[in-house]
Design an enzyme around this catalytic site. Structure first.
Site, PDB file in Angstrom:
ATOM      1  N   CYS A   2       0.831  -1.209   0.000  1.00 19.70           N
ATOM      2  CA  CYS A   2       0.000   0.000   0.000  1.00 19.70           C
ATOM      3  C   CYS A   2       0.867   1.261   0.000  1.00 19.70           C
ATOM      4  O   CYS A   2       2.065   1.215   0.299  1.00 19.70           O
ATOM      5  CB  CYS A   2      -0.979  -0.003   1.183  1.00 19.70           C
ATOM      6  SG  CYS A   2      -0.340   0.692   2.706  1.00 19.70           S
ATOM      7  N   CYS A   5       2.711   2.039   3.220  1.00 22.02           N
ATOM      8  CA  CYS A   5       3.831   1.112   3.438  1.00 22.02           C
ATOM      9  C   CYS A   5       5.015   1.528   2.565  1.00 22.02           C
ATOM     10  O   CYS A   5       6.176   1.451   2.992  1.00 22.02           O
ATOM     11  CB  CYS A   5       3.424  -0.334   3.149  1.00 22.02           C
ATOM     12  SG  CYS A   5       2.446  -1.075   4.481  1.00 22.02           S
ATOM     13  N   ASP A  28       0.074  15.699   5.162  1.00 21.49           N
ATOM     14  CA  ASP A  28      -0.867  15.247   4.143  1.00 21.49           C
ATOM     15  C   ASP A  28      -0.575  16.007   2.842  1.00 21.49           C
ATOM     16  O   ASP A  28      -0.356  17.209   2.847  1.00 21.49           O
ATOM     17  CB  ASP A  28      -2.316  15.501   4.595  1.00 21.49           C
ATOM     18  CG  ASP A  28      -3.325  14.731   3.762  1.00 21.49           C
ATOM     19  OD1 ASP A  28      -3.995  13.834   4.312  1.00 21.49           O
ATOM     20  OD2 ASP A  28      -3.446  15.017   2.548  1.00 21.49           O
ATOM     21  N   HIS A  44       1.472  -2.711   9.039  1.00 22.67           N
ATOM     22  CA  HIS A  44       0.295  -2.519   8.188  1.00 22.67           C
ATOM     23  C   HIS A  44      -0.959  -3.017   8.911  1.00 22.67           C
ATOM     24  O   HIS A  44      -1.186  -4.215   9.030  1.00 22.67           O
ATOM     25  CB  HIS A  44       0.427  -3.232   6.838  1.00 22.67           C
ATOM     26  CG  HIS A  44      -0.753  -2.985   5.954  1.00 22.67           C
ATOM     27  ND1 HIS A  44      -0.871  -1.865   5.158  1.00 22.67           N
ATOM     28  CD2 HIS A  44      -1.909  -3.670   5.792  1.00 22.67           C
ATOM     29  CE1 HIS A  44      -2.031  -1.898   4.532  1.00 22.67           C
ATOM     30  NE2 HIS A  44      -2.690  -2.985   4.897  1.00 22.67           N
ATOM     31  N   ASN A  82     -10.825   7.881   9.474  1.00 25.07           N
ATOM     32  CA  ASN A  82     -11.921   7.423   8.635  1.00 25.07           C
ATOM     33  C   ASN A  82     -11.865   5.903   8.544  1.00 25.07           C
ATOM     34  O   ASN A  82     -10.778   5.333   8.403  1.00 25.07           O
ATOM     35  CB  ASN A  82     -11.815   8.049   7.239  1.00 25.07           C
ATOM     36  CG  ASN A  82     -11.954   9.563   7.282  1.00 25.07           C
ATOM     37  OD1 ASN A  82     -12.726  10.101   8.062  1.00 25.07           O
ATOM     38  ND2 ASN A  82     -11.191  10.265   6.454  1.00 25.07           N
ATOM     39  N   GLY A  88     -15.438   6.931   4.607  1.00 26.56           N
ATOM     40  CA  GLY A  88     -14.667   7.676   3.601  1.00 26.56           C
ATOM     41  C   GLY A  88     -13.186   7.366   3.624  1.00 26.56           C
ATOM     42  O   GLY A  88     -12.360   8.208   3.248  1.00 26.56           O
ATOM     43  N   HIS A  93      -4.749   1.777   5.170  1.00 23.55           N
ATOM     44  CA  HIS A  93      -3.670   1.614   6.161  1.00 23.55           C
ATOM     45  C   HIS A  93      -4.028   2.602   7.253  1.00 23.55           C
ATOM     46  O   HIS A  93      -4.114   3.822   6.972  1.00 23.55           O
ATOM     47  CB  HIS A  93      -2.309   1.925   5.507  1.00 23.55           C
ATOM     48  CG  HIS A  93      -1.122   1.755   6.411  1.00 23.55           C
ATOM     49  ND1 HIS A  93      -0.014   0.998   6.056  1.00 23.55           N
ATOM     50  CD2 HIS A  93      -0.844   2.256   7.642  1.00 23.55           C
ATOM     51  CE1 HIS A  93       0.886   1.041   7.034  1.00 23.55           C
ATOM     52  NE2 HIS A  93       0.407   1.813   8.010  1.00 23.55           N
ATOM     53  N   HIS A  95      -4.678   5.381   9.630  1.00 23.33           N
ATOM     54  CA  HIS A  95      -4.036   6.688   9.768  1.00 23.33           C
ATOM     55  C   HIS A  95      -4.960   7.629  10.523  1.00 23.33           C
ATOM     56  O   HIS A  95      -6.183   7.562  10.389  1.00 23.33           O
ATOM     57  CB  HIS A  95      -3.661   7.284   8.406  1.00 23.33           C
ATOM     58  CG  HIS A  95      -4.776   7.343   7.418  1.00 23.33           C
ATOM     59  ND1 HIS A  95      -5.212   6.241   6.723  1.00 23.33           N
ATOM     60  CD2 HIS A  95      -5.569   8.378   7.020  1.00 23.33           C
ATOM     61  CE1 HIS A  95      -6.204   6.582   5.932  1.00 23.33           C
ATOM     62  NE2 HIS A  95      -6.461   7.880   6.103  1.00 23.33           N
ATOM     63  N   HIS A  97      -5.745  11.620  11.043  1.00 25.70           N
ATOM     64  CA  HIS A  97      -5.532  12.976  10.546  1.00 25.70           C
ATOM     65  C   HIS A  97      -5.424  13.886  11.767  1.00 25.70           C
ATOM     66  O   HIS A  97      -6.327  13.885  12.619  1.00 25.70           O
ATOM     67  CB  HIS A  97      -6.737  13.450   9.722  1.00 25.70           C
ATOM     68  CG  HIS A  97      -6.997  12.655   8.469  1.00 25.70           C
ATOM     69  ND1 HIS A  97      -6.655  13.104   7.218  1.00 25.70           N
ATOM     70  CD2 HIS A  97      -7.585  11.444   8.281  1.00 25.70           C
ATOM     71  CE1 HIS A  97      -7.023  12.208   6.313  1.00 25.70           C
ATOM     72  NE2 HIS A  97      -7.600  11.193   6.927  1.00 25.70           N
TER      73      HIS A  97
HETATM   74  P1  AMP Z   1      -8.506   8.916   4.017  1.00 29.44           P
HETATM   75  O1  AMP Z   1      -9.497   9.480   3.054  1.00 29.44           O
HETATM   76  O2  AMP Z   1      -8.877   9.084   5.453  1.00 29.44           O
HETATM   77  O3  AMP Z   1      -8.117   7.498   3.649  1.00 29.44           O
HETATM   78  O4  AMP Z   1      -7.218   9.829   3.870  1.00 29.44           O
HETATM   79  C1  AMP Z   1      -6.152   9.557   3.023  1.00 29.44           C
HETATM   80  C2  AMP Z   1      -5.289  10.784   3.030  1.00 29.44           C
HETATM   81  O5  AMP Z   1      -4.022  10.438   2.506  1.00 29.44           O
HETATM   82  C3  AMP Z   1      -5.833  11.931   2.173  1.00 29.44           C
HETATM   83  O6  AMP Z   1      -6.029  13.081   2.993  1.00 29.44           O
HETATM   84  C4  AMP Z   1      -4.726  12.157   1.134  1.00 29.44           C
HETATM   85  O7  AMP Z   1      -4.548  13.508   0.827  1.00 29.44           O
HETATM   86  C5  AMP Z   1      -3.525  11.555   1.819  1.00 29.44           C
HETATM   87  N1  AMP Z   1      -2.465  11.053   0.944  1.00 29.44           N
HETATM   88  C6  AMP Z   1      -2.600  10.184  -0.080  1.00 29.44           C
HETATM   89  N2  AMP Z   1      -1.405   9.930  -0.635  1.00 29.44           N
HETATM   90  C7  AMP Z   1      -0.485  10.638   0.063  1.00 29.44           C
HETATM   91  C8  AMP Z   1       0.931  10.806  -0.015  1.00 29.44           C
HETATM   92  N3  AMP Z   1       1.662  10.174  -0.946  1.00 29.44           N
HETATM   93  N4  AMP Z   1       1.539  11.622   0.873  1.00 29.44           N
HETATM   94  C9  AMP Z   1       0.804  12.277   1.803  1.00 29.44           C
HETATM   95  N5  AMP Z   1      -0.521  12.163   1.942  1.00 29.44           N
HETATM   96  C10 AMP Z   1      -1.165  11.367   1.084  1.00 29.44           C
END
Ligand code: AMP
Length: 110
Positions: A2, A5, A28, A44, A82, A88, A93, A95, A97
């Protein structure tokens, strides 16, 4: 593997804020607040549904360190995770925010 990862493995670049043996915090790529950091376990784990209580205890301490590092600990901030389709979650993986740097609104969602 992913996308998060790949960031942990250094195969994709990220603007790192703080790192420990078990966790990583980075900016982000598409911020929705003046401060928008993602905090992830290096292991993971797909979502909050799969995380153990022990890992949650550890990540809680790490999140507070990140909040201090970016200077929002006292003024306030928001932590969001989320989960799955209706939550959403785009990246599968776990995370968190961390949002801050301004007085955040509390929108009606859905
Ligand atoms: P979610 O919708 O909660 O799964 O959030 C995924 C978050 O990952 C989004 O806010 C994206 O902007 C962020 N994101 C995706 N790819 C990357 C990346 N390569 N570096 C930093 N943030 C990322």
């Amino acid at each position: 593997m992913c996308i998060f990862c790949n960031i942990i493995e250094g195969k994709i670049g990220a603007d790192k804020i703080l790192e420990s043996e078990k966790f990583l915090a980075f900016k982000d790529i598409n911020p929705i607040a003046p401060i928008h950091i993602l905090i992830i376990p290096k292991e993971h784990i797909e979502s909050f549904n799969e995380v153990s209580a022990e890992n949650m205890a550890d990540i809680t301490s790490f999140i507070k360190e990140v909040a201090k590092e970016v200077g929002v600990f006292e003024d306030g901030y928001r932590i969001i995770t989320n989960i799955n389709e209706n939550g959403g979650q785009e990246v599968k993986h776990l995370h968190f925010h961390l949002l801050g740097g301004t007085k955040l609104s509390w929108p009606k969602l859905g």
